[in-house]
Design an enzyme around this catalytic site. Sequence first.
Site, PDB file in Angstrom:
ATOM      1  N   SER A 108       2.500 -28.963   8.514  1.00  0.00           N
ATOM      2  CA  SER A 108       1.387 -29.782   8.995  1.00  0.00           C
ATOM      3  C   SER A 108       0.907 -30.693   7.884  1.00  0.00           C
ATOM      4  CB  SER A 108       0.223 -28.880   9.409  1.00  0.00           C
ATOM      5  OG  SER A 108      -0.359 -28.278   8.268  1.00  0.00           O
ATOM      6  N   ASP A 109       0.323 -31.810   8.245  1.00  0.00           N
ATOM      7  CA  ASP A 109      -0.402 -32.570   7.236  1.00  0.00           C
ATOM      8  C   ASP A 109      -1.585 -31.682   6.822  1.00  0.00           C
ATOM      9  OD1 ASP A 109      -1.292 -34.477   5.480  1.00  0.00           O
ATOM     10  OD2 ASP A 109      -1.079 -36.132   6.881  1.00  0.00           O
ATOM     11  N   CYS A 110      -2.104 -31.928   5.592  1.00  0.00           N
ATOM     12  CA  CYS A 110      -2.977 -30.908   5.026  1.00  0.00           C
ATOM     13  C   CYS A 110      -4.273 -30.769   5.805  1.00  0.00           C
ATOM     14  CB  CYS A 110      -3.171 -31.169   3.542  1.00  0.00           C
ATOM     15  SG  CYS A 110      -1.555 -30.939   2.751  1.00  0.00           S
ATOM     16  N   SER A 163      -4.409 -30.080   8.978  1.00  0.00           N
ATOM     17  CA  SER A 163      -4.270 -30.606  10.344  1.00  0.00           C
ATOM     18  C   SER A 163      -4.828 -29.660  11.398  1.00  0.00           C
ATOM     19  CB  SER A 163      -2.793 -30.815  10.701  1.00  0.00           C
ATOM     20  OG  SER A 163      -2.346 -32.052  10.290  1.00  0.00           O
TER      21      SER A 163
END
Length: 798
Positions: free
Chosen positions: A313-315, A317
């Site tokens: 995941s993007d951080c 997310s």
Amino acid sequence: MATSCLLPCIAVLFLAACASASRQLPLGPNHGDVPNDFSHVCDPSRFRQQGLDMEEFAYCDKSLSYQVRAKDLVDRLTLDEKVQQMGNSAKGVSRIGLPKYEWWSEALHGVSNVGPGTHFDNSVPGATIFPTVILTAASFNQSLWKNIGQVVSTEARAMYNVGNAGLTFWSPNVNVVRDPRWGRVTETAGEDPFVVGTYATNYVRGLQDVEGAKDPLDPNSRPLKVSSCCKHYTAYDVDAWQGVDRYHFNALVSEQDMLETFNRPFEMCVKDGDVSSVMCSYNRVNGIPTCADPNLLKGTIRGEWDFHGYIVSDCDSIEVMVDGHKWLDDKGDDASAQTLKAGLDLDCGNFYPDNLKSAVLKGKVKEAEIDRSLNYLYVVLMRLGFFDEIQQYKSVGKGDVCTKQHIALASQAAREGIVLLKNEGGALPLSSTKKLAVIGPHANVTWSMLGNYAGIPCRFVSPLDGLTTFGQVLSVVDHVIYQQGCVNAKCDNDSMIFQAMKAAEDADATILFVGTDLSIEAESLDRTNLYLPGYQTQLINQVAASSKGPVILVIMSAGGVDIQFAKDNEKIRSILWAGWPGEEGGLAIADVIFGGYNPGGKLPITWYKNEYVDQLPMTSMPLRPVDDYPGRTYKFYDGPTVYPFGYGISYTNFTYELTSSPHSLLFNLEPRQHCYPQNHTNKDQGSQCPAIIIEHSECTYFIDVEVTVHNVGTRDGNEVVMVYSAPPPGIDGAPIKQLIGFQRVNVAAGQNVKVKFSFNVCDSFNIIDAAAYNLLPSGAHKILVADKSATLEVSFDY
Ligand SMILES: *[C@@H]1O[C@H](CO)[C@@H](O)[C@H](O)[C@H]1NC(C)=O
Ligand SMILES: *[C@@H]1O[C@H](CO)[C@@H](O)[C@H](O)[C@H]1NC(C)=O
Ligand SMILES: *[C@@H]1O[C@H](CO)[C@@H](O)[C@H](O)[C@H]1NC(C)=O
Ligand SMILES: *[C@@H]1O[C@H](CO)[C@@H](O)[C@H](O)[C@H]1NC(C)=O
Ligand SMILES: *[C@@H]1O[C@H](CO)[C@@H](O)[C@H](O)[C@H]1NC(C)=O
């Protein structure tokens, strides 16, 4: 004048000159490397130290496949232990000899210390910082793109060996530049999905491929030099614009745009680059957060594209889903269960470690889903040699960081990317100049040349350093006068303009350095207009008006800027775009200005006029014109521009010849193949059989195109040959044209070079229609190269 000998001579002298300057970091050979706190997990001495018998752990048995070993490892873990491994800071399990691991490192254009997995210290104080990607993209040189990846991964591996870095790097950014205001243009390879995908494939291969290793039959056993990650999946390109931010934005995207534009680079990254990680983005797509969409993750990436690696995941997310999107009113455990089921393997954040156990205990998700994700993660770490050493990287150490060769490649990348936009009367290259005025907020920049996701550079060469040193080494400049013109890029007032005008008044030539930096366009900061910031335009106009000699304008920006006024100003004889050129930027710029290097870069994005952004909101996703909004990118917008996609001139001139064969193709349709109806704006043009669906056909036809590039000037030069296809006229919603191939070549003065391309008909002459079918239309397609064109007539027999 032929200048091919000039460059090496200058570069050597310059490196020597720099080496004595006090702010240089030592570039010495490799001495006294500190070993990592462990060399590799399955090192028998580690197990002995911990009082464990390694023989008992099948996950260290090299005779077994990585998948079997990973399964053995996962099967040993309790549920508590499992969930502790699913955040970016994996805790490890000491009772079975599994160490902790930090997954988050970055290497967008050099090893960066943005993620917690990588740091600089006395042992490794800096790493080579290349130009930001948008400038490197402008070189259109695939071997350069791959070489940079190879150098970055060597430095990364060296830093891993001395305990300063991880092995998993969340780069590159492969989002397409849909809107010129986007703050992250700098990180990308521009607006064309094929260029972005080709960049991604080369950079990923440079980072990941173990030189000399053959591809094994089982992709899960393919060794990795370091692991790369294509991000941010998908349709992510609104950061923060007029109150809309990525943590709340819902991108409304048609299936047509998804296939044709947003997902194409990811598909190429997975299929052609064999990337080992994909990162999902913050935004929603058609209502669903990307990290929670099983169709996007399990369906497309793993299913359709046959991905081998882990999805991250993007951080934070998942937190964004809960607190930003408030998706389904989910709390931590529901949200974590949803994303895990959708196919998200690793959480950059704490939601998985904090919530997955309770999600399993409450029956929201099966423990087997956790096991599956952990298996993907450990197979990647095994391929990286985290468990058993990769012999050929054993001796790489800090002496392999910031080497002369690496630094030379950083300046080469900047030289190759720089784009010459205007050169009236051959004002450039600059010849003998007694007094040179160097003016502008970017004239003496250092950190601004690095953009974002940078680390600490080996050293800096500012434009002023480069020009001063080069000018003196070449004895073409006697005296350099420097005036800043504005206190910084924002240029909030005109208080320094008068002194700048004075400096230009009696100089024999004036070079103006202007543009943007991260205070203007950045992550979480989209632009609202395309003008130069603050008083920069006034600075340029007033300095130009008062200058005695010719004025050369150097634009240092990531995105395009509306500099129509400068293009039209006769006093401004030359314009260069130098992007954010990395630690060696000043060296490359000076080399171009004094003619040691003949520029050959081409713009990888359209430079729109400012009016364009007043015609459509940034949040409108369609690429095609809709609702009175103009289309986006060169494929769907043919209105006025400041400079079009692909623009760039040279100190020499090129002419082209184009031949292609065959000129016509007749497909014999299979019995089960049907003609596909297709809407034409002009009904008369619709043929009996307007198109076929590509999925149903063999696609074994190739069109060979040969382009002869003549250098008709008197200087050696570099030219990017760009080949486009244009579909038969009148098809509803078809692109104006699309880039299908490109190659950069060096052509000596008076000589010619033949460049060959072979295009698969289905890959290069297709269109995606409104119903998201991938079609091959019948009729007369065009092949376009510079000012030349050829025709390909496609027809179907049924
Ligand atoms: C492409 O880049 C490589 C460096 O990787 C360089 O050696 C080569 O000269 C470049 N090609 C052209 C035509 O500029
Ligand atoms: C240029 O910038 C450097 C630091 O970034 C500074 O030390 C130097 O004095 C500046 N040069 C001039 C001429 O102002
Ligand atoms: C101009 O801007 C600089 C930096 O923001 C500031 O220090 C200076 O006082 C300003 N000058 C005027 C005349 O407003
Ligand atoms: C290139 O061609 C243009 C137009 O014919 C001409 O004006 C110019 O002088 C040429 N430049 C060079 C460097 O040969
Ligand atoms: C043709 O256009 C009509 C009306 O715009 C649309 O309903 C139909 O789906 C289109 N057909 C194809 C094959 O694109």
